[in-house]
Scaffold this active site. Structure first.
Site, short mmCIF file in Angstrom:
data_model
loop_
_atom_site.label_atom_id
_atom_site.label_comp_id
_atom_site.label_asym_id
_atom_site.label_seq_id
_atom_site.Cartn_x
_atom_site.Cartn_y
_atom_site.Cartn_z
N ARG A 70 -14.15 -7.71 0.04
CA ARG A 70 -13.36 -7.35 1.23
C ARG A 70 -12.74 -5.94 1.08
O ARG A 70 -12.14 -5.60 0.08
CB ARG A 70 -12.25 -8.38 1.42
CG ARG A 70 -11.37 -8.14 2.64
CD ARG A 70 -10.10 -7.41 2.30
NE ARG A 70 -9.22 -7.26 3.45
CZ ARG A 70 -8.16 -6.46 3.49
NH1 ARG A 70 -7.83 -5.76 2.44
NH2 ARG A 70 -7.42 -6.37 4.57
N THR B 4 -0.10 1.38 6.70
CA THR B 4 0.05 0.19 5.87
C THR B 4 0.22 -1.00 6.79
O THR B 4 0.93 -0.91 7.79
CB THR B 4 1.24 0.28 4.91
OG1 THR B 4 1.39 -1.01 4.28
CG2 THR B 4 2.54 0.65 5.59
N GLY C 191 -4.85 -5.11 7.23
CA GLY C 191 -6.01 -4.23 7.34
C GLY C 191 -7.00 -4.58 8.43
O GLY C 191 -7.55 -3.69 9.09
N GLY D 108 -10.15 -3.22 3.30
CA GLY D 108 -9.24 -3.16 4.45
C GLY D 108 -9.35 -1.80 5.13
O GLY D 108 -10.38 -1.13 5.04
N ASP D 109 -8.28 -1.42 5.79
CA ASP D 109 -8.26 -0.15 6.52
C ASP D 109 -7.98 1.05 5.62
O ASP D 109 -8.35 2.18 5.95
CB ASP D 109 -7.16 -0.20 7.59
CG ASP D 109 -5.78 -0.41 6.97
OD1 ASP D 109 -5.64 -1.33 6.13
OD2 ASP D 109 -4.85 0.34 7.31
N THR E 134 0.84 -1.20 0.00
CA THR E 134 0.00 0.00 0.00
C THR E 134 0.87 1.25 0.00
O THR E 134 1.99 1.22 0.51
CB THR E 134 -0.89 -0.04 1.26
OG1 THR E 134 -1.85 -1.08 1.09
CG2 THR E 134 -1.61 1.27 1.51
N1 ASP Z 1 -3.66 -2.25 4.67
C1 ASP Z 1 -3.85 -2.89 3.41
C2 ASP Z 1 -5.06 -3.82 3.49
O1 ASP Z 1 -5.20 -4.53 4.45
C3 ASP Z 1 -2.68 -3.69 2.97
C4 ASP Z 1 -1.41 -2.92 2.89
O2 ASP Z 1 -1.12 -2.06 3.73
O3 ASP Z 1 -0.63 -3.17 1.96
O4 ASP Z 1 -5.81 -3.85 2.54
#
Ligand code: ASP
Length: 307
Positions: free
Chosen positions: A202, A225, A228, A204-205, A174
């Site tokens: 799905r 990052t 998530g 994520g955060d 990310t």
């Molecule tokens: N935080 C991101 C997610 O869970 C993944 C990432 O940080 O690469 O979608």
């Protein structure tokens, strides 16, 4: 005007070690991170806004297929790409985000547009439709393809589990940026393709305001990052801001508690980049590495990968 300005960026955290990185690849990563910092710095140096700077810095990273955002995003379980992004303005507390987008070339730019509309968060077909209606560049889903992510998806197939980006060596790709401008205003932006082999829509955060992104002029601007699900449950970005606001902690103290104490307790892996109103930068992670960089007023860029 003329306050101390600063910019920090990340390109994901995880098990990033010297042993599994070729010299060639490291040079390529560093070059894109430096370009992102320089472009963002140019905007801040000319008196531009922190929002413009973080958007520009993230677009550079979205356009590079080295990172799991925009071009180069991971594959979901259907073999497609679903993108997420978010942006927040510390002065107004306005925010914009997209989730599950399939045809938006630069999700961060559309998030910015949404931020200035009646909405905050648009998902799926609606997000793509909104982007098209507002004249943002549309691309076929195959635009996001990269050989590397394809191989990674192949390796993940067959397993019922969604996997972390670069799951073999556990990396999150990310991207994000945080900045404070000459007027003292803060902004944060995050963009991602999510986790490899994800399904059921799905999210994520990264695109969730308060979890993967947060900005407030009175405290800090944060972009995250990591895994998530844990960052969502920890409401990580907002939690750091709250520790500063309610407990009077510094950005670094707050970030250390949230990432190296609370996330570890929860089982979460990853990191954050943050900046406060005085131009202090924090780059905190509990994984082995994080693609990261910062640039100060004088234009001195620092890029690092390993812990
Ligand atoms: N935080 C991101 C997610 O869970 C993944 C990432 O940080 O690469 O979608």
């Amino acid at each position: 005007m003329n306050k101390k300005f600063a910019l920090a960026i990340h390109g994901g955290a995880g098990t990033i070690t010297r042993a599994n990185m070729s010299e060639e690849k490291e040079i390529a990563y560093r070059a894109v991170l430096e370009l992102s910092l320089k472009e963002g710095h140019k905007i801040l140096n000319e008196g531009g806004s922190s929002l413009d700077a973080v958007e520009r810095a993230v677009i550079i990273l979205e356009d590079s297929d080295l990172f799991n955002a925009g071009k180069g995003s991971v594959f979901n379980s259907d073999g497609n790409h679903e993108l997420e992004a978010s942006i927040m303005c510390g002065e107004t507390l306005k925010a914009g985000a997209v989730g599950g987008a399939a045809s938006i070339k630069n999700p961060i730019a559309v998030s910015r547009k949404i931020m200035n509309s009646e909405y905050v968060y648009l998902t799926g077909k609606g997000a793509d439709e909104y982007a098209e209606e507002h004249g943002f560049e549309q691309v076929p889903n195959s635009y996001f393809y990269s050989d590397f992510r394809f191989e990674q998806w192949k390796a993940a197939q067959g397993s019922e589990k969604m996997k972390l980006d670069h799951s073999v060596d556990k990396k999150f790709g990310t991207v994000g940026a945080v900045a404070v401008d000459q007027a003292g205003h803060l902004a944060a932006a995050t963009s991602t393709g999510g986790l490899v082999n994800k399904k059921y829509g799905r999210l994520g955060d990264s695109s969730v305001i308060g979890a993967g992104v947060y900005a407030n002029d009175t405290t800090c601007a944060i972009s995250c990052t990591g895994y998530g699900e844990f960052f969502l449950r920890g409401v990580v970005a907002h939690d750091i801001s709250c520790l500063m606001e309610y407990k009077g902690l510094s950005l670094e103290e707050a970030a250390q508690i949230v990432i190296n104490e609370k996330q570890i307790k929860l089982g979460g892996e990853g990191g954050i980049i943050g900046v406060d109103g005085l131009g202090n930068v924090s780059l905190v992670f509990n994984s082995e590495g994080m693609y990261r960089g910062s640039i100060n007023q004088e234009g001195n860029a620092e890029v690092a990968i390993y812990s």
